[in-house]
Design an enzyme around this catalytic site. Structure first.
Site, PDB file in Angstrom:
ATOM      1  CE1 TYR A  20       1.495   0.012   6.563  1.00  0.00           C
ATOM      2  CE2 TYR A  20       1.183  -1.786   8.130  1.00  0.00           C
ATOM      3  CZ  TYR A  20       1.798  -1.270   7.009  1.00  0.00           C
ATOM      4  OH  TYR A  20       2.722  -2.021   6.307  1.00  0.00           O
ATOM      5  CB  SER A  60       1.102  -5.336   6.129  1.00  0.00           C
ATOM      6  OG  SER A  60       1.149  -5.447   7.525  1.00  0.00           O
TER       7      SER A  60
HETATM    8  N1  LIG Z   1       9.175  -3.575   7.025  1.00  0.00           N
HETATM    9  C1  LIG Z   1       8.185  -4.371   7.405  1.00  0.00           C
HETATM   10  O1  LIG Z   1       8.263  -5.075   8.406  1.00  0.00           O
HETATM   11  C2  LIG Z   1       6.925  -4.438   6.577  1.00  0.00           C
HETATM   12  C3  LIG Z   1       5.926  -5.339   6.977  1.00  0.00           C
HETATM   13  C4  LIG Z   1       4.764  -5.417   6.236  1.00  0.00           C
HETATM   14  C5  LIG Z   1       4.609  -4.645   5.107  1.00  0.00           C
HETATM   15  N2  LIG Z   1       5.586  -3.761   4.753  1.00  0.00           N
HETATM   16  C6  LIG Z   1       5.380  -2.953   3.549  1.00  0.00           C
HETATM   17  O2  LIG Z   1       6.544  -3.043   2.737  1.00  0.00           O
HETATM   18  C7  LIG Z   1       6.752  -1.800   2.076  1.00  0.00           C
HETATM   19  C8  LIG Z   1       8.162  -1.286   2.357  1.00  0.00           C
HETATM   20  O3  LIG Z   1       8.305  -1.082   3.759  1.00  0.00           O
HETATM   21  P1  LIG Z   1       9.680  -0.593   4.410  1.00  0.00           P
HETATM   22  O4  LIG Z   1       9.765  -1.159   5.747  1.00  0.00           O
HETATM   23  O5  LIG Z   1      10.759  -0.789   3.422  1.00  0.00           O
HETATM   24  O6  LIG Z   1       9.376   0.965   4.581  1.00  0.00           O
HETATM   25  P2  LIG Z   1      10.226   2.257   4.131  1.00  0.00           P
HETATM   26  O7  LIG Z   1       9.527   3.429   4.754  1.00  0.00           O
HETATM   27  O8  LIG Z   1      11.662   2.067   4.419  1.00  0.00           O
HETATM   28  O9  LIG Z   1      10.024   2.282   2.562  1.00  0.00           O
HETATM   29  C9  LIG Z   1       8.890   2.859   1.938  1.00  0.00           C
HETATM   30  C10 LIG Z   1       9.367   3.843   0.899  1.00  0.00           C
HETATM   31  O10 LIG Z   1       8.214   4.420   0.259  1.00  0.00           O
HETATM   32  C11 LIG Z   1       8.505   5.782   0.012  1.00  0.00           C
HETATM   33  N3  LIG Z   1       7.253   6.541  -0.105  1.00  0.00           N
HETATM   34  C12 LIG Z   1       6.396   6.874   0.908  1.00  0.00           C
HETATM   35  N4  LIG Z   1       5.387   7.609   0.409  1.00  0.00           N
HETATM   36  C13 LIG Z   1       5.604   7.719  -0.931  1.00  0.00           C
HETATM   37  C14 LIG Z   1       4.921   8.370  -1.980  1.00  0.00           C
HETATM   38  N5  LIG Z   1       3.791   9.069  -1.750  1.00  0.00           N
HETATM   39  N6  LIG Z   1       5.420   8.304  -3.233  1.00  0.00           N
HETATM   40  C15 LIG Z   1       6.579   7.626  -3.481  1.00  0.00           C
HETATM   41  N7  LIG Z   1       7.284   6.996  -2.523  1.00  0.00           N
HETATM   42  C16 LIG Z   1       6.794   7.038  -1.255  1.00  0.00           C
HETATM   43  C17 LIG Z   1       9.336   6.252   1.196  1.00  0.00           C
HETATM   44  O11 LIG Z   1      10.117   7.399   0.897  1.00  0.00           O
HETATM   45  C18 LIG Z   1      10.163   5.003   1.495  1.00  0.00           C
HETATM   46  O12 LIG Z   1      11.459   5.107   0.913  1.00  0.00           O
HETATM   47  C19 LIG Z   1       5.641  -0.862   2.547  1.00  0.00           C
HETATM   48  O13 LIG Z   1       4.596  -0.925   1.601  1.00  0.00           O
HETATM   49  C20 LIG Z   1       5.208  -1.473   3.856  1.00  0.00           C
HETATM   50  O14 LIG Z   1       3.869  -1.160   4.164  1.00  0.00           O
HETATM   51  C21 LIG Z   1       6.750  -3.644   5.457  1.00  0.00           C
END
Ligand SMILES: NC(=O)c1ccc[n+]([C@@H]2O[C@H](COP(=O)([O-])OP(=O)(O)OC[C@H]3O[C@@H](n4cnc5c(N)ncnc54)[C@H](O)[C@@H]3O)[C@@H](O)[C@H]2O)c1
Length: 321
Positions: free
Chosen positions: A152, A127
């Site tokens: 985070y 991130s």
């Molecule tokens: N969306 C953004 O803007 C953004 C920005 C930077 C980084 N990220 C990273 O990208 C990734 C996806 O983000 P997103 O926005 O799709 O979030 P999201 O919450 O929609 O997706 C994350 C998924 O991980 C699953 N999860 C959580 N804990 C878990 C566990 N212990 N075991 C198995 N599955 C688990 C959740 O059920 C969820 O479906 C994450 O790692 C997030 O930190 C996202």
């Protein structure tokens, strides 16, 4: 046909990635524990889309990344791993830092430990928050990352460090991708664009933090998916890449773009700056351009238009249900 393990596959980014992989005929093993951070019905709907797109090339494992045995099973025979499962979001991590560390740091280590082939590429979803309040904008990958402003951010930086150690010990090719505020259809409901659209459409107060001058580098989800696929295909050693739009939009401008597209004025609820939030994110993406041939193609207005079309359809479906 490659076989790819995607963790966090039921979520926003993961489900888009799986759709892309299935569309190019890959087999996808999707692992997710359907964490209730937001409505799990949305995740089930995402999985239904993937089942119908992939048929027998799609399989879902409902499991926690901290469960080593489940990870080992899911990893059997895969050609690459994309690790997106995490507890996402800055503000909730301040309320529950221990759980964030457990899932994002311990979970990443448990998963890495179960990979038994040293040739399997590993892509880690990191991130832009790792840059903290870095003074050097645009943020380059070699810039300062030792001043995280939230649990985070610290957990994502720790995840990168675990990947680096793993690469050193086991030799797997690893790419850590620093995503800059991702948006698009199916975006997490608590994220700004989705939440703001909901407030504007329903005429409810929109939480407006600070004076509106904080700036974000918003990146459309299809562009992020493109970067993930390129990294997965091309990574050789250990690399860190920024994936961002490389232009910034202020909070004030973002609200105006949404108001214009949705045809309604927002009712602002002015609030102080939030602890943990950074004043600016802005990606230097020259490394991703040079080494992955990646660039962000979608302008904010185009991306917001597609997001709003999806949002309006979903709202209409909810009303008629
Ligand atoms: N969306 C953004 O803007 C953004 C920005 C930077 C980084 N990220 C990273 O990208 C990734 C996806 O983000 P997103 O926005 O799709 O979030 P999201 O919450 O929609 O997706 C994350 C998924 O991980 C699953 N999860 C959580 N804990 C878990 C566990 N212990 N075991 C198995 N599955 C688990 C959740 O059920 C969820 O479906 C994450 O790692 C997030 O930190 C996202």
């Amino acid at each position: 046909m490659a076989r790819i393990l995607v963790t966090g596959a039921a979520g926003f980014l993961g489900s888009h990635l799986c759709e892309r992989l299935l569309s190019r005929n890959d087999a996808v093993v999707a692992l997710d524990n359907l964490d209730p951070f937001y409505d799990t019905q949305r995740k089930r709907e995402n999985l239904a889309i993937l089942r119908s797109a992939g048929g027998s090339r799609f399989s879902f494992v409902e499991a926690d990344i901290r469960d080593g045995r489940a990870c080992r099973e899911a990893l059997r025979g895969v050609d690459a791993v994309v690790h997106l499962a995490a507890l996402a979001g800055v503000r909730p991590s301040i309320a529950d830092p221990v759980r964030y560390m457990d899932v994002n740091v311990t979970g990443t280590q448990v998963l890495l430990q179960q990979i038994d082939s040293d040739s399997v590429p590993f892509v880690f979803g990191s991130s832009s928050s790792v840059y903290g309040a870095s003074a050097e904008s645009p943020f380059a990958e070699d810039g300062v990352t030792d001043h995280p402003l939230s649990p985070y951010a610290a957990s994502k930086r720790a995840g990168e460090m675990l990947c680096l150690a793993w690469r050193h010990l086991r030799g797997n090719p690893v790419a850590c991708l620093r995503f800059f505020t991702v948006y698009g259809p199916r975006q997490r409901p608590e994220m700004a664009i989705h939440r703001f659209a909901h407030c504007i459409a329903h005429g409810t107060p929109l939480p407006f933090f600070g004076d509106g001058s904080s700036r974000r580098d918003y990146t459309y989800v299809d562009d992020i998916v493109d970067g993930i696929v390129r990294a997965m295909n091309r990574v050789r050693g250990f690399s860190v890449y920024n994936l961002g739009g490389s232009s910034t939009t202020s909070l004030q401008q973002l609200v105006e773009v949404l108001e214009e597209r949705l045809g309604r004025r927002a009712v602002l609820r002015r609030l102080p700056d939030q602890p943990g939030d950074v004043p600016l994110t802005c990606a230097d993406t020259s490394r991703a351009m040079r080494e992955l041939g990646w660039r962000c193609k979608t302008s904010l207005r185009e991306g917001i238009d597609t997001f709003c079309s999806w949002f309006e359809q979903r709202e209409a479906a909810e009303v008629s249900a």
